[in-house]
Write a protein that holds these residues in place. Structure first.
Motif, PDB file in Angstrom:
ATOM      1  N   LEU A  26      43.748 -63.437 -32.937  1.00  7.69           N
ATOM      2  CA  LEU A  26      42.880 -64.508 -32.440  1.00  7.69           C
ATOM      3  C   LEU A  26      42.452 -64.229 -30.998  1.00  7.69           C
ATOM      4  N   MET A  27      43.394 -63.726 -30.193  1.00 12.33           N
ATOM      5  CA  MET A  27      43.070 -63.383 -28.807  1.00 12.33           C
ATOM      6  C   MET A  27      42.018 -62.274 -28.752  1.00 12.33           C
ATOM      7  N   LEU A  28      42.187 -61.273 -29.607  1.00 12.90           N
ATOM      8  CA  LEU A  28      41.230 -60.172 -29.650  1.00 12.90           C
ATOM      9  C   LEU A  28      39.851 -60.647 -30.096  1.00 12.90           C
ATOM     10  N   GLU A  29      39.865 -61.564 -31.095  1.00 14.57           N
ATOM     11  CA  GLU A  29      38.593 -62.103 -31.585  1.00 14.57           C
ATOM     12  C   GLU A  29      37.884 -62.892 -30.487  1.00 14.57           C
ATOM     13  N   LYS A  30      38.678 -63.662 -29.715  1.00 15.09           N
ATOM     14  CA  LYS A  30      38.088 -64.428 -28.604  1.00 15.09           C
ATOM     15  C   LYS A  30      37.524 -63.491 -27.545  1.00 15.09           C
ATOM     16  N   GLN A  31      38.300 -62.424 -27.278  1.00 12.05           N
ATOM     17  CA  GLN A  31      37.815 -61.450 -26.298  1.00 12.05           C
ATOM     18  C   GLN A  31      36.532 -60.783 -26.769  1.00 12.05           C
ATOM     19  N   ASP A  32      36.514 -60.423 -28.060  1.00  8.96           N
ATOM     20  CA  ASP A  32      35.303 -59.820 -28.625  1.00  8.96           C
ATOM     21  C   ASP A  32      34.137 -60.792 -28.562  1.00  8.96           C
ATOM     22  N   TYR A  33      34.425 -62.075 -28.832  1.00 12.37           N
ATOM     23  CA  TYR A  33      33.383 -63.104 -28.800  1.00 12.37           C
ATOM     24  C   TYR A  33      32.799 -63.225 -27.391  1.00 12.37           C
ATOM     25  N   LYS A  35      32.957 -60.950 -25.037  1.00  6.73           N
ATOM     26  CA  LYS A  35      32.221 -59.722 -24.724  1.00  6.73           C
ATOM     27  C   LYS A  35      30.827 -59.732 -25.350  1.00  6.73           C
ATOM     28  N   ASN A  36      30.800 -60.147 -26.624  1.00  6.25           N
ATOM     29  CA  ASN A  36      29.501 -60.214 -27.315  1.00  6.25           C
ATOM     30  C   ASN A  36      28.582 -61.240 -26.662  1.00  6.25           C
ATOM     31  N   LYS A  37      29.196 -62.344 -26.229  1.00  5.79           N
ATOM     32  CA  LYS A  37      28.402 -63.384 -25.577  1.00  5.79           C
ATOM     33  C   LYS A  37      27.825 -62.869 -24.268  1.00  5.79           C
ATOM     34  N   LYS A  39      27.336 -59.705 -23.567  1.00 10.12           N
ATOM     35  CA  LYS A  39      26.345 -58.694 -23.908  1.00 10.12           C
ATOM     36  C   LYS A  39      25.022 -59.338 -24.313  1.00 10.12           C
ATOM     37  N   LYS A  40      25.113 -60.419 -25.122  1.00 14.29           N
ATOM     38  CA  LYS A  40      23.892 -61.124 -25.528  1.00 14.29           C
ATOM     39  C   LYS A  40      23.173 -61.709 -24.314  1.00 14.29           C
ATOM     40  N   ARG A  41      23.991 -62.295 -23.392  1.00 12.55           N
ATOM     41  CA  ARG A  41      23.397 -62.878 -22.192  1.00 12.55           C
ATOM     42  C   ARG A  41      22.741 -61.793 -21.347  1.00 12.55           C
ATOM     43  N   GLN A  42      23.427 -60.666 -21.219  1.00 11.83           N
ATOM     44  CA  GLN A  42      22.867 -59.547 -20.456  1.00 11.83           C
ATOM     45  C   GLN A  42      21.600 -59.021 -21.111  1.00 11.83           C
ATOM     46  N   ARG A  43      21.627 -58.927 -22.459  1.00 17.25           N
ATOM     47  CA  ARG A  43      20.455 -58.453 -23.190  1.00 17.25           C
ATOM     48  C   ARG A  43      19.290 -59.416 -23.001  1.00 17.25           C
ATOM     49  N   ARG A  44      19.624 -60.720 -23.037  1.00 21.34           N
ATOM     50  CA  ARG A  44      18.590 -61.734 -22.846  1.00 21.34           C
ATOM     51  C   ARG A  44      17.982 -61.630 -21.450  1.00 21.34           C
TER      52      ARG A  44
END
Length: 293
Positions: A26-33, A35-37, A39-44
């Protein structure tokens, strides 16, 4: 019994490890989330930044193009003005064309004359297309596409006869070029110091005194309203008197200059933003070089 306890202890350890594994997952999934968030913000942000840069470059390009177009337009007109000034006073050719317009006419046979209002920026060649009335709305003297167009005579007019009323059109440019300065004539004081118009044809120098400054609008052909831009010739005294009456009803102020049957007129026409399809027009009558009838 001991075996049962051992099995239970082992199961407890397994359950504990499963829970710990689930927690870690769950911790890894949150970290991935996260990170993805990020990355999405940076991409935006990168996309928005790219759009802003492209928009800025396009705007800058348009601004530079507009600046260059204005510069080129002014430069080309300046060359024609200098050409006209340098040839003035020369000998009239066998075809009767005035010396200052001979070379210009060879460049563009649509040349109809030249208009000047001293003390203003109006100092332009006047053209006339007999084939397509609106050609010079968006083409310059050299026939190139140009949003400022040219100063041009109504295609229906005979400039050289001439008709009773020669109608000359020009854009109301925001930078004051073409007929952009005609708006100043809504001020009576401006009129008082700029009331003389010079309009040469290819064959003759002509001087005009402004008799009326008015506001009107473009109407449908089917509308039974007075259209100043449709008056080219007076059929008789009565029709001319009716024309003058209508002009007077639209004028911004009284100039004190009378119009009478037999006068030769020019009408300058440009856009006006007072109302939709609004127009500002100036009617001037031919006078002698001293400004008299």
């Amino acid at each position: 019994m001991d075996r049962f306890k051992t099995d239970k202890s082992m199961q407890d350890k397994i359950d504990k490890l499963s829970k710990e594994n689930a927690r870690l997952r769950l911790m890894l999934e949150k970290q991935d989330y996260r990170k993805n968030k990020v990355k999405k913000r940076q991409r935006r942000f990168r996309i928005i930044g790219a759009v802003l840069i492209i928009t800025g470059l396009v705007f800058l390009g348009l601004l530079m193009y507009g600046t260059y177009s204005n510069y080129k337009r002014a430069r080309d007109i300046k060359k024609l003005q200098e050409q006209r000034a340098s040839a003035a006073g020369g000998n009239i050719s066998p075809d009767g064309i005035l010396p200052e317009y001979r070379k210009m006419y060879k460049t563009n046979s649509d040349l109809a004359g030249w208009i000047v209002i001293d003390g203003t920026d109006i100092n332009y060649p006047v053209v006339q297309s007999k084939i397509y009335q609106e050609f010079y709305l968006d083409h310059n003297f050299d026939g190139e596409e140009d949003e400022a167009g040219s100063i041009f005579v109504d295609a229906r007019n005979d400039v050289f006869l001439p008709d009773d009323n020669i109608i000359i059109y020009g854009h109301n440019m925001k930078n004051g070029s073409m007929f952009g300065t005609l708006q100043h004539y809504l001020d009576k004081d401006y009129y008082d110091s700029h009331s003389i118009v010079s309009f040469d044809t290819l064959y003759k120098h002509r001087i005009y005194k402004i008799a009326a400054v008015g506001l009107s609008k473009i109407s449908d052909e089917s509308d039974d309203t007075f259209k100043y831009y449709d008056f080219l010739n007076a059929e008789d005294k009565k029709s001319f008197k009716e024309y003058v009456k209508n002009i007077k009803s639209l004028e911004a102020y009284e100039t004190g200059v009378d119009l009478k049957y037999g006068d030769k007129l020019v009408t300058l026409s440009t856009c006006n933003s007072v109302e939709e399809d609004g127009r500002l027009f100036i009617v001037a009558k031919e006078v002698n070089k001293n400004g008299k009838d």
